[in-house]
Scaffold this motif. Structure first.
Motif, PDB file in Angstrom:
ATOM      1  N   LEU A 115       0.811  -1.218   0.000  1.00 45.60           N
ATOM      2  CA  LEU A 115       0.000   0.000   0.000  1.00 45.60           C
ATOM      3  C   LEU A 115       0.846   1.271   0.000  1.00 45.60           C
ATOM      4  O   LEU A 115       0.325   2.362   0.230  1.00 45.60           O
ATOM      5  CB  LEU A 115      -0.912   0.000   1.237  1.00 45.60           C
ATOM      6  N   SER A 116       2.121   1.153  -0.281  1.00 48.52           N
ATOM      7  CA  SER A 116       3.025   2.306  -0.172  1.00 48.52           C
ATOM      8  C   SER A 116       2.648   3.462  -1.092  1.00 48.52           C
ATOM      9  O   SER A 116       2.960   4.618  -0.791  1.00 48.52           O
ATOM     10  CB  SER A 116       4.472   1.875  -0.428  1.00 48.52           C
ATOM     11  N   ASP A 117       1.975   3.176  -2.190  1.00 46.31           N
ATOM     12  CA  ASP A 117       1.597   4.254  -3.111  1.00 46.31           C
ATOM     13  C   ASP A 117       0.229   4.862  -2.778  1.00 46.31           C
ATOM     14  O   ASP A 117      -0.238   5.754  -3.472  1.00 46.31           O
ATOM     15  CB  ASP A 117       1.610   3.743  -4.552  1.00 46.31           C
ATOM     16  N   ARG A 118      -0.386   4.404  -1.689  1.00 50.32           N
ATOM     17  CA  ARG A 118      -1.702   4.919  -1.289  1.00 50.32           C
ATOM     18  C   ARG A 118      -1.539   6.006  -0.234  1.00 50.32           C
ATOM     19  O   ARG A 118      -0.502   6.108   0.433  1.00 50.32           O
ATOM     20  CB  ARG A 118      -2.549   3.786  -0.722  1.00 50.32           C
ATOM     21  N   ASP A 119      -2.586   6.772  -0.041  1.00 49.28           N
ATOM     22  CA  ASP A 119      -2.521   7.828   0.970  1.00 49.28           C
ATOM     23  C   ASP A 119      -2.595   7.218   2.376  1.00 49.28           C
ATOM     24  O   ASP A 119      -2.927   6.051   2.556  1.00 49.28           O
ATOM     25  CB  ASP A 119      -3.614   8.878   0.763  1.00 49.28           C
ATOM     26  N   GLU A 120      -2.254   8.031   3.360  1.00 49.89           N
ATOM     27  CA  GLU A 120      -2.175   7.561   4.750  1.00 49.89           C
ATOM     28  C   GLU A 120      -3.499   6.991   5.232  1.00 49.89           C
ATOM     29  O   GLU A 120      -3.523   5.989   5.952  1.00 49.89           O
ATOM     30  CB  GLU A 120      -1.729   8.707   5.664  1.00 49.89           C
ATOM     31  N   ALA A 121      -4.617   7.583   4.858  1.00 48.32           N
ATOM     32  CA  ALA A 121      -5.932   7.102   5.282  1.00 48.32           C
ATOM     33  C   ALA A 121      -6.185   5.679   4.773  1.00 48.32           C
ATOM     34  O   ALA A 121      -6.777   4.860   5.477  1.00 48.32           O
ATOM     35  CB  ALA A 121      -7.022   8.047   4.807  1.00 48.32           C
ATOM     36  N   SER A 122      -5.722   5.391   3.570  1.00 49.61           N
ATOM     37  CA  SER A 122      -5.903   4.053   2.997  1.00 49.61           C
ATOM     38  C   SER A 122      -5.017   3.010   3.688  1.00 49.61           C
ATOM     39  O   SER A 122      -5.358   1.834   3.712  1.00 49.61           O
ATOM     40  CB  SER A 122      -5.580   4.065   1.505  1.00 49.61           C
ATOM     41  N   ARG A 123      -3.903   3.445   4.224  1.00 47.90           N
ATOM     42  CA  ARG A 123      -2.962   2.545   4.884  1.00 47.90           C
ATOM     43  C   ARG A 123      -3.260   2.367   6.365  1.00 47.90           C
ATOM     44  O   ARG A 123      -2.704   1.492   7.012  1.00 47.90           O
ATOM     45  CB  ARG A 123      -1.545   3.093   4.745  1.00 47.90           C
ATOM     46  N   GLN A 124      -4.155   3.173   6.918  1.00 46.45           N
ATOM     47  CA  GLN A 124      -4.359   3.261   8.362  1.00 46.45           C
ATOM     48  C   GLN A 124      -4.707   1.925   9.012  1.00 46.45           C
ATOM     49  O   GLN A 124      -4.175   1.608  10.074  1.00 46.45           O
ATOM     50  CB  GLN A 124      -5.452   4.310   8.665  1.00 46.45           C
ATOM     51  N   ARG A 125      -5.573   1.119   8.399  1.00 45.08           N
ATOM     52  CA  ARG A 125      -5.975  -0.156   9.017  1.00 45.08           C
ATOM     53  C   ARG A 125      -4.788  -1.100   9.160  1.00 45.08           C
ATOM     54  O   ARG A 125      -4.598  -1.723  10.207  1.00 45.08           O
ATOM     55  CB  ARG A 125      -7.075  -0.814   8.204  1.00 45.08           C
ATOM     56  N   VAL A 126      -3.976  -1.192   8.128  1.00 42.81           N
ATOM     57  CA  VAL A 126      -2.802  -2.070   8.192  1.00 42.81           C
ATOM     58  C   VAL A 126      -1.759  -1.464   9.126  1.00 42.81           C
ATOM     59  O   VAL A 126      -1.112  -2.182   9.898  1.00 42.81           O
ATOM     60  CB  VAL A 126      -2.229  -2.329   6.785  1.00 42.81           C
TER      61      VAL A 126
END
Length: 156
Positions: A115-126
Motif C-alpha cells: 500500500l506504499s503508493d496509497r494515501d495515509e488514510a488508505s494505509r491506516q488499518r494495516v
C-alpha cells in the motif's frame, strides 16, 4: 471417588476454555493436572477423577500434548503411560505469543509495502495492526525477560 474443591477447580478451567472455543474436557484435564497429587496421572486415573470416558480423556490428552501443555511421564516399574503438565509450559506459551506477534508484524509490513503508493488514510488499518503487533512483540520479549529475572530472584 469423592468430589473435592480441586475437582471443581478443574471444572472451572474446563468452562473457561470452553468459553474461548476450546473443548471443555481438555480444560478439565489441564486443570486436574495442575492440582492433582501425584502430579502425573494415567488415563484411567484421569477418567476416574474427572468422571469421564477413557475415549474423552484420550482425545483431550492428545490435544493437550499437540499444544505442548502436557507430556508423557515415565514411571519406573510400570508399563502404564502417565501424563503430566509439561514443566516450563507457561513460559513457552508467552514465547509463542511473542513469536506470533512477530509473524503478524512481518505480514503487516508486507501489507504496508503493498500500500506504499496509497494515501495515509488508505494505509491506516494495516498501519494500526502493524503498530499493535510490533508493540506486542517487544512487550512479550520484555515480559519473558522480567519473568526469568523474577524466577531467579525467587529461587535465591
Amino acid at each position: 471417588m469423592e468430589r473435592t474443591p480441586l475437582h471443581d477447580y478443574a471444572d472451572e478451567i474446563g468452562l473457561w476454555m470452553e468459553d474461548r472455543g476450546l473443548p471443555r474436557m481438555s480444560g478439565r484435564v489441564l486443570g486436574w493436572l495442575m492440582v492433582c497429587e501425584p502430579a502425573h496421572q494415567s488415563a484411567d486415573e484421569l477418567a476416574e477423577a474427572l468422571l469421564a470416558s477413557r475415549g474423552a480423556i484420550s482425545m483431550s490428552v492428545r490435544m493437550l500434548m499437540d499444544g505442548g501443555s502436557v507430556e508423557r511421564f515415565p514411571v519406573a516399574g510400570t508399563r502404564r503411560t502417565y501424563y503430566r503438565l509439561r514443566p516450563g509450559f507457561w513460559l513457552r506459551e508467552a514465547e509463542d505469543k511473542a513469536r506470533m506477534a512477530g509473524e503478524w508484524r512481518k505480514i503487516t509490513e508486507r501489507g504496508l509495502q503493498l500500500l506504499s503508493d496509497r494515501d495515509e488514510a488508505s494505509r491506516q488499518r494495516v498501519q494500526e495492526a502493524h503498530d499493535m503487533y510490533a508493540f506486542l512483540e517487544a512487550e512479550y520479549g520484555r515480559i519473558r525477560d522480567r519473568w526469568l529475572e523474577h524466577r531467579a530472584r525467587k529461587e535465591t
